[in-house]
Design a protein around this motif. Structure first.
Motif, PDB file in Angstrom:
ATOM      1  N   VAL A 171       0.630  -1.194   0.086  1.00 48.19           N
ATOM      2  CA  VAL A 171      -0.115   0.011  -0.054  1.00 48.19           C
ATOM      3  C   VAL A 171       0.927   1.274   0.159  1.00 48.19           C
ATOM      4  CG1 VAL A 171      -1.682   1.309   1.311  1.00 48.19           C
ATOM      5  CG2 VAL A 171      -1.913  -1.264   1.097  1.00 48.19           C
ATOM      6  N   GLU A 172       1.903   1.354   0.751  1.00 51.85           N
ATOM      7  CA  GLU A 172       2.900   2.488   0.904  1.00 51.85           C
ATOM      8  C   GLU A 172       3.935   2.478  -0.129  1.00 51.85           C
ATOM      9  OE1 GLU A 172       4.280   1.953   4.617  1.00 51.85           O
ATOM     10  OE2 GLU A 172       2.384   2.325   5.717  1.00 51.85           O
ATOM     11  N   ALA A 173       4.010   1.458  -1.219  1.00 53.33           N
ATOM     12  CA  ALA A 173       4.902   1.574  -2.119  1.00 53.33           C
ATOM     13  C   ALA A 173       4.746   3.084  -3.022  1.00 53.33           C
ATOM     14  CB  ALA A 173       5.060   0.539  -3.141  1.00 53.33           C
ATOM     15  N   GLN A 174       6.282   3.390  -3.273  1.00 58.25           N
ATOM     16  CA  GLN A 174       5.904   4.758  -4.053  1.00 58.25           C
ATOM     17  C   GLN A 174       6.162   4.596  -5.453  1.00 58.25           C
ATOM     18  OE1 GLN A 174       5.243   7.756  -2.567  1.00 58.25           O
ATOM     19  NE2 GLN A 174       5.145   6.677  -0.773  1.00 58.25           N
ATOM     20  N   ASP A 176       6.741   1.402  -8.884  1.00 60.51           N
ATOM     21  CA  ASP A 176       6.480   0.117  -9.411  1.00 60.51           C
ATOM     22  C   ASP A 176       7.369  -1.024  -8.876  1.00 60.51           C
ATOM     23  OD1 ASP A 176       4.148   1.161 -10.527  1.00 60.51           O
ATOM     24  OD2 ASP A 176       5.103   1.284 -12.460  1.00 60.51           O
ATOM     25  N   GLY A 177       8.664  -0.661  -8.911  1.00 61.70           N
ATOM     26  CA  GLY A 177       9.772  -1.576  -8.192  1.00 61.70           C
ATOM     27  C   GLY A 177       9.316  -2.168  -6.891  1.00 61.70           C
ATOM     28  N   ALA A 178       9.002  -0.999  -6.010  1.00 63.70           N
ATOM     29  CA  ALA A 178       8.838  -1.274  -4.500  1.00 63.70           C
ATOM     30  C   ALA A 178       7.837  -2.059  -4.445  1.00 63.70           C
ATOM     31  CB  ALA A 178       8.927  -0.010  -3.780  1.00 63.70           C
ATOM     32  N   ARG A 179       6.830  -1.582  -4.957  1.00 64.53           N
ATOM     33  CA  ARG A 179       5.371  -2.495  -5.121  1.00 64.53           C
ATOM     34  C   ARG A 179       5.620  -3.847  -5.432  1.00 64.53           C
ATOM     35  NH1 ARG A 179       0.016  -1.656  -4.490  1.00 64.53           N
ATOM     36  NH2 ARG A 179      -1.203  -3.175  -5.861  1.00 64.53           N
TER      37      ARG A 179
END
Length: 345
Positions: A171-174, A176-179
């Motif tokens: 939810v808190e990913a900034q 696409d890679g972090a998500r």
């Protein structure tokens, strides 16, 4: 002289014209003064009517303005009250948000989240099912304990899981890679839970069905599991015979289970009624045999009673005949017939 006479005539003509003009102007002034007074009176009358109309309309306008001002004042007071309610509601929401923040901090440790999920699961089962239809912390022969089981015909295991950490990272990913990284970690955690439920709690040899429920206390986490990455996690869970459920979907399952329990109860009562009817039929058969036996005895007794009545009538007839016969003739016959009549009776 002629010129002087012409000038004199001209002057006399001018004097006459002046006198005529003077009389005409005097007459015209008199007529104009009368018309002016008449027009002035008419104008004053019309102005009076206009003034009265303006006064009346101004009065009506004042009344309407007063009403509008009063209504606006009421609306303003109502708005102030509503703003006060909104302010109190905002303060309450702020307090609740603060409490939710504290709850979120309390749920950071995985053990605390697990206990919270078990508590929610127990409350949901207690609200939807009768006490005899479920049990908490059911133990197996291996020593494993599942959070709850539902007792239908067999046991339905339910285990509560709360994979919150990596879901929050999704939810808190900034970017696409972090998500994507958080999604992979979330999928890994969920698969570990699915494998544990499948291996520990699906035990048909100990009375369970060949599937189990994985209870997720959060609708958002359930949605991510069911719909994230085109439902790959959901397919994996179904392949392991594990059914992920949220509070809403588990409630729907429990409603169906309640209907099934009612059907089983009706079937059980129907079997009891059928057994009772069979026993009644058996008792009725015995009663029928006894009744027929009593009827047979009563029929025999009735036949004997009729025969005895006939013999009694014949004996009475003979007695009457003996009474009418001389004593010396009747004595031997009476002595001979009386024992036979008594024996027949």
């Amino acid at each position: 002289m002629l010129m002087a006479a012409a000038i004199l005539v001209f002057l006399l003509g001018l004097a006459g014209l002046a006198a005529w003009l003077s009389r005409s102007f005097a007459s015209l002034r008199t007529d104009s003064a009368g018309q002016f007074e008449s027009r002035n009176a008419e104008v004053e009358h019309r102005l009076q009517g206009v003034i009265e109309t303006m006064d009346r309309r101004l009065g009506e306008l004042d009344t309407k303005v007063d009403r509008r001002l009063e209504h606006a004042s009421e609306q303003t007071n109502a708005i102030h009250r509503q703003l006060g309610d909104v302010g109190r509601a905002t303060a309450s929401l702020a307090e609740q948000a603060k409490g939710l923040g504290q709850l979120q901090q309390l749920l950071r440790p995985p053990k605390a989240r697990g206990g919270f999920g078990e508590l929610l699961l127990g409350n949901l089962l207690a609200d939807r099912l009768p006490p005899h239809a479920y049990s908490l912390q059911h133990g197996f022969r291996s020593g494993e304990r599942v959070d709850a089981v539902i007792r239908v015909d067999r046991l339905v295991p339910i285990d509560a899981k709360f994979p919150l950490d990596n879901f929050e990272r999704i939810v808190e990913a900034q970017d696409d890679g972090a998500r994507e990284l958080a999604e992979k970690q979330f999928a890994r955690d969920v698969k570990i839970h699915i494998d544990a439920i499948s291996s520990k709690y699906i035990r048909p040899d100990e009375g369970t069905y060949d599937f189990a429920f994985m209870y997720l206390p959060s609708e958002a986490i359930y949605y991510e599991l069911a719909c994230g990455k085109t439902g790959a996690l959901l397919d994996y869970a179904h392949g392991k015979r594990v059914l992920p459920v949220s509070p809403t979907t588990l409630t729907a399952y429990l409603q169906v289970i309640v209907l099934g329990l009612k059907g089983l109860q009706i079937e059980q009562h129907a079997q009891e009624v059928m057994a009772y009817c069979a026993q009644l039929q058996k008792d009725f058969g015995k009663f029928k045999e006894d009744f027929e036996l009593v009827g047979k005895h009563l029929g025999n007794a009735h036949d004997r009673f009729v025969d005895a009545g006939k013999r009694l009538g014949r004996f009475e007839t003979k007695l009457e005949q003996a009474a009418d016969t001389p004593a010396e003739l009747s004595a031997p016959a009476e002595a001979h017939e009386l024992p036979r009549a008594v024996d027949a009776a």
